[in-house]
Scaffold this motif. Sequence first.
Motif, mmCIF file in Angstrom:
data_model
loop_
_atom_site.group_PDB
_atom_site.id
_atom_site.type_symbol
_atom_site.label_atom_id
_atom_site.label_comp_id
_atom_site.label_asym_id
_atom_site.label_seq_id
_atom_site.Cartn_x
_atom_site.Cartn_y
_atom_site.Cartn_z
ATOM 1 N N ASN A 140 0.825 -1.216 0.000
ATOM 2 C CA ASN A 140 0.000 0.000 0.000
ATOM 3 C C ASN A 140 0.859 1.266 0.000
ATOM 4 O OD1 ASN A 140 -2.455 -1.323 -0.033
ATOM 5 N ND2 ASN A 140 -2.563 -1.489 2.200
ATOM 6 N N LYS A 141 1.982 1.225 0.739
ATOM 7 C CA LYS A 141 2.847 2.405 0.820
ATOM 8 C C LYS A 141 3.497 2.722 -0.535
ATOM 9 C CE LYS A 141 6.852 -0.255 2.428
ATOM 10 N NZ LYS A 141 7.690 0.050 1.242
ATOM 11 N N ASP A 142 3.592 1.732 -1.425
ATOM 12 C CA ASP A 142 4.140 1.973 -2.760
ATOM 13 C C ASP A 142 3.057 2.363 -3.763
ATOM 14 O OD1 ASP A 142 6.652 1.274 -1.807
ATOM 15 O OD2 ASP A 142 6.380 -0.848 -2.321
ATOM 16 N N VAL A 143 1.852 1.851 -3.570
ATOM 17 C CA VAL A 143 0.771 2.106 -4.530
ATOM 18 C C VAL A 143 0.257 3.537 -4.416
ATOM 19 C CG1 VAL A 143 -1.591 1.486 -5.144
ATOM 20 C CG2 VAL A 143 0.086 -0.301 -4.682
ATOM 21 N N ARG A 144 0.093 4.021 -3.187
ATOM 22 C CA ARG A 144 -0.518 5.343 -2.987
ATOM 23 C C ARG A 144 0.253 6.467 -3.692
ATOM 24 N NH1 ARG A 144 -0.839 5.017 2.019
ATOM 25 N NH2 ARG A 144 -2.970 4.208 2.120
ATOM 26 N N PRO A 145 1.568 6.629 -3.469
ATOM 27 C CA PRO A 145 2.275 7.725 -4.188
ATOM 28 C C PRO A 145 2.339 7.501 -5.695
ATOM 29 C CG PRO A 145 3.826 6.358 -2.965
ATOM 30 C CD PRO A 145 2.468 5.924 -2.540
ATOM 31 N N LEU A 146 2.372 6.233 -6.118
ATOM 32 C CA LEU A 146 2.420 5.962 -7.550
ATOM 33 C C LEU A 146 1.109 6.351 -8.220
ATOM 34 C CD1 LEU A 146 3.969 4.850 -9.931
ATOM 35 C CD2 LEU A 146 3.223 2.540 -9.301
ATOM 36 N N LEU A 147 -0.013 6.043 -7.582
ATOM 37 C CA LEU A 147 -1.311 6.441 -8.136
ATOM 38 C C LEU A 147 -1.433 7.962 -8.195
ATOM 39 C CD1 LEU A 147 -3.710 3.888 -6.382
ATOM 40 C CD2 LEU A 147 -3.016 3.896 -8.777
ATOM 41 N N SER A 148 -0.972 8.636 -7.183
ATOM 42 C CA SER A 148 -1.035 10.105 -7.172
ATOM 43 C C SER A 148 -0.174 10.711 -8.274
ATOM 44 C CB SER A 148 -0.590 10.635 -5.809
ATOM 45 O OG SER A 148 -1.414 10.147 -4.776
ATOM 46 N N ALA A 149 1.018 10.151 -8.453
ATOM 47 C CA ALA A 149 1.909 10.678 -9.497
ATOM 48 C C ALA A 149 1.337 10.438 -10.881
ATOM 49 C CB ALA A 149 3.288 10.035 -9.373
ATOM 50 N N MET A 150 0.770 9.266 -11.115
ATOM 51 C CA MET A 150 0.169 8.964 -12.414
ATOM 52 C C MET A 150 -1.069 9.811 -12.643
ATOM 53 S SD MET A 150 0.602 4.826 -12.296
ATOM 54 C CE MET A 150 -0.316 4.549 -13.805
ATOM 55 N N SER A 151 -1.813 10.098 -11.585
ATOM 56 C CA SER A 151 -2.995 10.948 -11.722
ATOM 57 C C SER A 151 -2.608 12.381 -12.067
ATOM 58 C CB SER A 151 -3.806 10.922 -10.427
ATOM 59 O OG SER A 151 -4.929 11.776 -10.521
ATOM 60 N N SER A 152 -1.515 12.867 -11.501
ATOM 61 C CA SER A 152 -1.069 14.231 -11.821
ATOM 62 C C SER A 152 -0.631 14.347 -13.266
ATOM 63 C CB SER A 152 0.076 14.637 -10.891
ATOM 64 O OG SER A 152 1.209 13.808 -11.095
ATOM 65 N N ASP A 153 -0.170 13.249 -13.882
ATOM 66 C CA ASP A 153 0.197 13.237 -15.302
ATOM 67 C C ASP A 153 -0.982 12.880 -16.200
ATOM 68 O OD1 ASP A 153 2.774 13.916 -14.738
ATOM 69 O OD2 ASP A 153 3.543 11.855 -14.763
ATOM 70 N N CYS A 154 -2.171 12.715 -15.604
ATOM 71 C CA CYS A 154 -3.402 12.394 -16.348
ATOM 72 C C CYS A 154 -3.329 11.032 -17.038
ATOM 73 C CB CYS A 154 -3.719 13.477 -17.385
ATOM 74 S SG CYS A 154 -4.053 15.100 -16.668
ATOM 75 N N LEU A 155 -2.454 10.149 -16.562
ATOM 76 C CA LEU A 155 -2.421 8.799 -17.110
ATOM 77 C C LEU A 155 -3.580 7.964 -16.578
ATOM 78 C CD1 LEU A 155 1.413 8.073 -16.892
ATOM 79 C CD2 LEU A 155 0.098 8.906 -18.845
ATOM 80 N N ILE A 156 -4.013 8.229 -15.343
ATOM 81 C CA ILE A 156 -5.180 7.582 -14.769
ATOM 82 C C ILE A 156 -6.073 8.662 -14.161
ATOM 83 C CG2 ILE A 156 -4.008 5.387 -14.326
ATOM 84 C CD1 ILE A 156 -3.706 6.206 -11.439
ATOM 85 N N SER A 157 -7.330 8.311 -13.896
ATOM 86 C CA SER A 157 -8.304 9.267 -13.363
ATOM 87 C C SER A 157 -9.033 8.634 -12.191
ATOM 88 C CB SER A 157 -9.300 9.686 -14.451
ATOM 89 O OG SER A 157 -8.631 10.178 -15.592
ATOM 90 N N THR A 158 -9.776 9.462 -11.472
ATOM 91 C CA THR A 158 -10.548 8.977 -10.323
ATOM 92 C C THR A 158 -12.027 9.207 -10.564
ATOM 93 O OG1 THR A 158 -10.277 11.121 -9.213
ATOM 94 C CG2 THR A 158 -8.709 9.373 -8.656
ATOM 95 N N GLN A 159 -12.819 8.320 -9.974
ATOM 96 C CA GLN A 159 -14.272 8.432 -10.001
ATOM 97 C C GLN A 159 -14.766 8.482 -8.556
ATOM 98 O OE1 GLN A 159 -16.674 8.502 -12.665
ATOM 99 N NE2 GLN A 159 -17.905 9.080 -10.909
ATOM 100 N N GLU A 160 -15.419 9.586 -8.195
ATOM 101 C CA GLU A 160 -15.904 9.747 -6.817
ATOM 102 C C GLU A 160 -17.317 9.191 -6.696
ATOM 103 O OE1 GLU A 160 -15.682 13.799 -5.692
ATOM 104 O OE2 GLU A 160 -13.533 13.998 -6.093
ATOM 105 N N ILE A 161 -17.521 8.407 -5.661
ATOM 106 C CA ILE A 161 -18.851 7.867 -5.347
ATOM 107 C C ILE A 161 -19.143 8.225 -3.896
ATOM 108 C CG2 ILE A 161 -20.283 5.798 -5.185
ATOM 109 C CD1 ILE A 161 -18.558 4.498 -7.277
ATOM 110 N N ALA A 162 -20.027 9.194 -3.708
ATOM 111 C CA ALA A 162 -20.319 9.688 -2.359
ATOM 112 C C ALA A 162 -21.358 8.809 -1.681
ATOM 113 C CB ALA A 162 -20.816 11.135 -2.431
ATOM 114 N N LYS A 163 -21.157 8.571 -0.353
ATOM 115 C CA LYS A 163 -22.135 7.807 0.425
ATOM 116 C C LYS A 163 -23.307 8.682 0.859
ATOM 117 C CE LYS A 163 -18.660 4.680 2.428
ATOM 118 N NZ LYS A 163 -18.071 4.180 3.698
ATOM 119 N N SER A 164 -23.046 9.991 0.956
ATOM 120 C CA SER A 164 -24.087 10.910 1.416
ATOM 121 C C SER A 164 -24.190 12.083 0.452
ATOM 122 C CB SER A 164 -23.780 11.412 2.837
ATOM 123 O OG SER A 164 -22.508 12.047 2.881
ATOM 124 N N THR A 165 -25.250 12.876 0.609
ATOM 125 C CA THR A 165 -25.475 13.984 -0.306
ATOM 126 C C THR A 165 -24.537 15.163 -0.072
ATOM 127 O OG1 THR A 165 -27.167 14.834 1.216
ATOM 128 C CG2 THR A 165 -27.895 13.397 -0.592
#
Length: 539
Positions: A406-431
């Motif tokens: 997990n400690k390796d995945v988290r910064p890697l996902l953030s770095a790839m997201s900043s380069d727009c290689l991957i994106s996030t989809q937010e799913i809220a539990k509440s309004t």
Amino acid sequence: MADAETVRLCTQVVHSHFGPLTTNIATALLHRGRLSFPQLLRYTRLKPRTVRAAILVLVQHNLLWHAQTEEEGEVLEFNTTECLKRMRFGRYVWLVENMFGNAAAEIVQLVLDHGKLRPLDIISQLSIYDPKNTSVYSQALYKLVSESYLKPSTLLSHQSPRDKRIKYEAEERAKLTGFPTARELREAKEVAEARLKREEEEAERVGLKPKPKDQLNHRSSKKKVAEEVVDDDVYFRVNLDKFDVHIRNKLIETAVEERFNRYAVVVMRATLKATESKQKSLSDARSDPCSTNAIVMHIPDDEDLSAGLASNSKKPSNASLVRQYLGLMASADNPTPAGRAASFLSHSDNKVYVEFDIISRRLRRRVLESVARERHGEDAVRIIRLLLDVGKMDEKQVAKVAMMANKDVRPLLSAMSSDCLISTQEIAKSTDHNPTRTFYLWHVDLDRAYSTLLSSLYKTLFNISARRQAEQEEPEIRAVLAKCERTDVAQDEKLLTRRERELLSEWKRRREKLSVLEMRVEEAVFILRDFAPGRNSDE
């Protein structure tokens, strides 16, 4: 309007080809979108005569579209696609020289230099120094026109395809009664596309005309050559899409060689040759059908296809070997979705199709993976492949399935997201969309990733060109190049000093490296932007 990197690159191309005054017009149109003539005068602060001359130059070289609006009258729009393709002009001339010889290459180069020309102007300019070659140039010109390497320049080609498409769609939607369904809207769009394509095909048929009766050669076995000649009253321009088809086919052959061997490339080249005359643009998702016999006819006699296959039996026939290669490239041994995604061909009723759409998806994905590998390492490629195969996943699932901490995945996902290689989809539990009560799922938005990569490649191309220009403007290099332009030095390089020869050699070596890098980047741009069947060229 284009994005910032596209604007910078287009501005640089226009400046290098046409100079600073024309660049002012192009810059205003690129930054502000379509403008009328009075608006161009206001934004550029140039004299009307200068603006008119610059507009004529850009229209002559097919870089401006006309549009008629009810509010502002006639407006002008910059054609970014045509501008960026000017970087391939050298490759276009090289292609036509290899296919048709020096005479055809000189014709294409002359038309590229002038934007559009009439046949009489082409022949007269090329025959100034060698009048005896007039017939050679005439034959080469007919060959280029008949095979669509040169196409007529009509009024339709100076109007924005986007405007015509919107207009035709509006006319088709006006025919619908009541509230239109999604199917009816889709059908209206298809009818508008077909109408636009039909108009373009009809407009491009004016390049050839029947030969006068007193010049007909009834003994000729080639009926088309005997009965048609190039129309001298028509202006011709280079059909860039036809040359892009050859670049695409070469990329496919390279991919086949990397996957199989050079004998499979021979079969693929023959398959593409069998339908090459009908390949007019890059918008087709698959090629026209061709038979196995047609493919065998395009294979050279000196090629031993059996050398590329392991077999204990006697040497089979060429047709049998071709069918085996076609089966390999069609992934006939793996009839699964994964096998189809890795295929180059498809079979149907003894007909062979080259799947351009499948190949382009695979090549674009390979570009995405290579960029991710270069910036973030092999772990990034593993995550991208995982998200493309599985879909949306949260951080813990990515770490678990990819077998990473997990400690390796988290910064890697953030770095790839900043380069727009991957994106996030937010799913809220509440309004209230509280971040603590929201799921964040990671996925790969291919359109966004490709768009970002394309912008980055445009920036790289701009930097390469700026680096080349900066090195050429160095005082020592500029002095040596100015000395090399002298007639006596051009005939005898020994007139240069040892230091000057070393500087010239070093500058040529650096320029060659930059040119090779530019070609590699341009190839990636071609895969991401042009080699995408189904996309409109004006988008």
